[in-house]
Design a protein around this motif. Structure first.
Motif, PDB file in Angstrom:
ATOM      1  N   TRP A  27       0.775  -1.101  -0.090  1.00 30.61           N
ATOM      2  CA  TRP A  27      -0.047  -0.003   0.181  1.00 30.61           C
ATOM      3  C   TRP A  27       0.703   1.235  -0.104  1.00 30.61           C
ATOM      4  O   TRP A  27       0.575   2.157   0.229  1.00 30.61           O
ATOM      5  N   SER A 203     -10.942  -1.646  -1.126  1.00 32.79           N
ATOM      6  CA  SER A 203      -9.442  -1.088  -1.338  1.00 32.79           C
ATOM      7  C   SER A 203      -9.415   0.487  -1.278  1.00 32.79           C
ATOM      8  O   SER A 203      -8.815   0.955  -2.067  1.00 32.79           O
ATOM      9  N   ASP A 220       1.817   0.064  -5.065  1.00 34.82           N
ATOM     10  CA  ASP A 220       0.528  -0.185  -4.061  1.00 34.82           C
ATOM     11  C   ASP A 220      -0.353  -1.342  -5.306  1.00 34.82           C
ATOM     12  O   ASP A 220      -0.430  -1.087  -6.299  1.00 34.82           O
ATOM     13  N   ARG A 222      -3.252  -1.523  -5.914  1.00 39.27           N
ATOM     14  CA  ARG A 222      -4.281  -0.884  -6.503  1.00 39.27           C
ATOM     15  C   ARG A 222      -3.827  -0.329  -7.693  1.00 39.27           C
ATOM     16  O   ARG A 222      -4.573  -0.066  -8.550  1.00 39.27           O
ATOM     17  N   ARG A 226      -4.550  -4.645 -10.601  1.00 44.03           N
ATOM     18  CA  ARG A 226      -5.983  -4.475 -10.930  1.00 44.03           C
ATOM     19  C   ARG A 226      -6.804  -5.593 -11.800  1.00 44.03           C
ATOM     20  O   ARG A 226      -7.773  -5.535 -12.026  1.00 44.03           O
ATOM     21  N   THR A 236      -8.755  -6.521  -4.871  1.00 44.66           N
ATOM     22  CA  THR A 236      -8.243  -5.207  -5.345  1.00 44.66           C
ATOM     23  C   THR A 236      -9.719  -4.515  -5.730  1.00 44.66           C
ATOM     24  O   THR A 236     -10.236  -4.949  -6.736  1.00 44.66           O
ATOM     25  N   PHE A 237      -9.978  -3.668  -5.065  1.00 43.70           N
ATOM     26  CA  PHE A 237     -11.355  -2.990  -5.315  1.00 43.70           C
ATOM     27  C   PHE A 237     -12.454  -3.811  -5.217  1.00 43.70           C
ATOM     28  O   PHE A 237     -13.577  -3.691  -5.906  1.00 43.70           O
ATOM     29  N   PHE A 242     -12.789   0.175 -11.584  1.00 45.11           N
ATOM     30  CA  PHE A 242     -12.485   1.367 -10.947  1.00 45.11           C
ATOM     31  C   PHE A 242     -13.579   2.431 -11.123  1.00 45.11           C
ATOM     32  O   PHE A 242     -14.174   3.103 -10.438  1.00 45.11           O
TER      33      PHE A 242
END
Length: 325
Positions: A27, A203, A220, A222, A226, A236-237, A242
């Protein structure tokens, strides 16, 4: 801070805990001093449950947590194991479990680990009697006080809940991941298995702090995961695109109660779900830790608000994630 019981562990935990992945790696960098300040802020706000793993920063997160908790009784530290070797069922052996838990015991500075969770192992592991016999042996040897599992899929959680020695299931649960509400939470409640809700803010998407111009550091996840390049994309998310996530957040924002943040609203939604024992948002600084803990002070969301959250999920998020995990 409200406390809820881990019935099979014989101990309770604050309904809002702290996820310590951010304090280890993936992160962006967090200094040890900042990590200790973050942990202290969380504990001062009533947090008694900290979740880490042996691979977070290759043990750095465990070491930081261990140095923090050594003079602070009454805290529960959960760690995870199983991702230090290739993700093959043959690697989930008693000898490896002993080696992994010995390393975590050293990192955390304890004789007996409070709770050790299998860290999203391959699906066949959940059906292996030998694996759960080995976990029972670790309890008998007092290397660990209790064991649980961290899962990617609903079916994995349901298989694990049937094991009589299982204390907890850690699963992604947030306003962008509603599938566990259907069967996992009711089954866990009936069996007396604790539910640890992870990735509660998807996330950070559900923090409401991001927009289409937001960028993330090279180290990170993110940024680099992805599309699932390094581990399950659901981490992730929550597996949500996104841009779609940003649209969903824009629709949820008007539902946030006055005086609350979007992140607190998202955490409160999880707290309100029957069967949840503890939710473990991460934090990279004391301000985030205090704000996350304050979500427990919000009034429960109204049925109408919960229905509107579900409606946004059904329209935008369900087609992307519901059948994958």
């Amino acid at each position: 801070m409200e406390n809820r019981d881990f019935r099979r562990m014989g101990r309770s935990a604050s309904v809002v805990g702290l996820g310590a992945w951010q304090l280890g790696a993936d992160w962006g960098q967090v200094s040890e001093a900042d990590a200790h300040a973050t942990l202290q802020a969380a504990v001062d706000a009533g947090v008694t449950f900290i979740d880490t793993a042996d691979v977070y920063g290759d043990g750095r997160s465990e070491q930081i947590v261990g140095s923090f908790v050594k003079d602070k009784p009454g805290l529960t530290v959960a760690t995870k194991m199983g991702r230090r070797l290739p993700q093959e069922p043959a690697n989930y052996t008693l000898d490896n479990f002993r080696a992994w838990t010995d390393r975590s015991r050293a990192n955390l500075g304890v004789e007996t680990l409070d709770l050790v969770q299998l860290h999203c192992p391959p699906t066949p592991v959940f059906s292996s009697d030998e694996v759960f016999d080995a976990l029972d042996t670790l309890v008998q040897e007092k290397r660990i006080a209790a064991y649980g599992v961290s899962v990617e899929k609903v079916e994995e959680a349901l298989t694990a809940i049937a094991r009589p020695g299982l204390a907890s299931v850690q699963i992604i649960l947030n306003a962008f991941r509603l599938k566990p509400l259907e069967r996992v939470l009711p089954a866990a409640a009936e069996a007396g298995v604790g539910i640890i809700a992870r990735v509660p803010l998807a996330s950070g998407l559900l923090s409401g702090r991001y927009d289409e111009s937001t960028t993330f550091a090279a180290d990170d996840h993110r940024n680099y995961n992805r599309h699932g390049e390094s581990f399950d994309v659901g981490e992730t998310f929550s597996g949500v695109d996104f841009r779609v996530g940003l649209e969903a957040v824009s629709r949820l924002r008007p539902l946030v109660p006055a005086g609350a943040t979007m992140a607190q609203f998202a955490i409160r939604w999880i707290i309100d779900q029957p069967g949840v024992t503890v939710v473990i948002p991460g934090a990279r600084n004391p301000e985030q830790a205090r704000a996350n803990a304050a979500a427990a002070d919000l009034a429960p969301l109204t049925p109408e608000t919960r229905e509107m959250i579900t409606a946004v999920y059904d329209e935008l998020i369900r087609p992307q994630v519901h059948d994958k995990w």
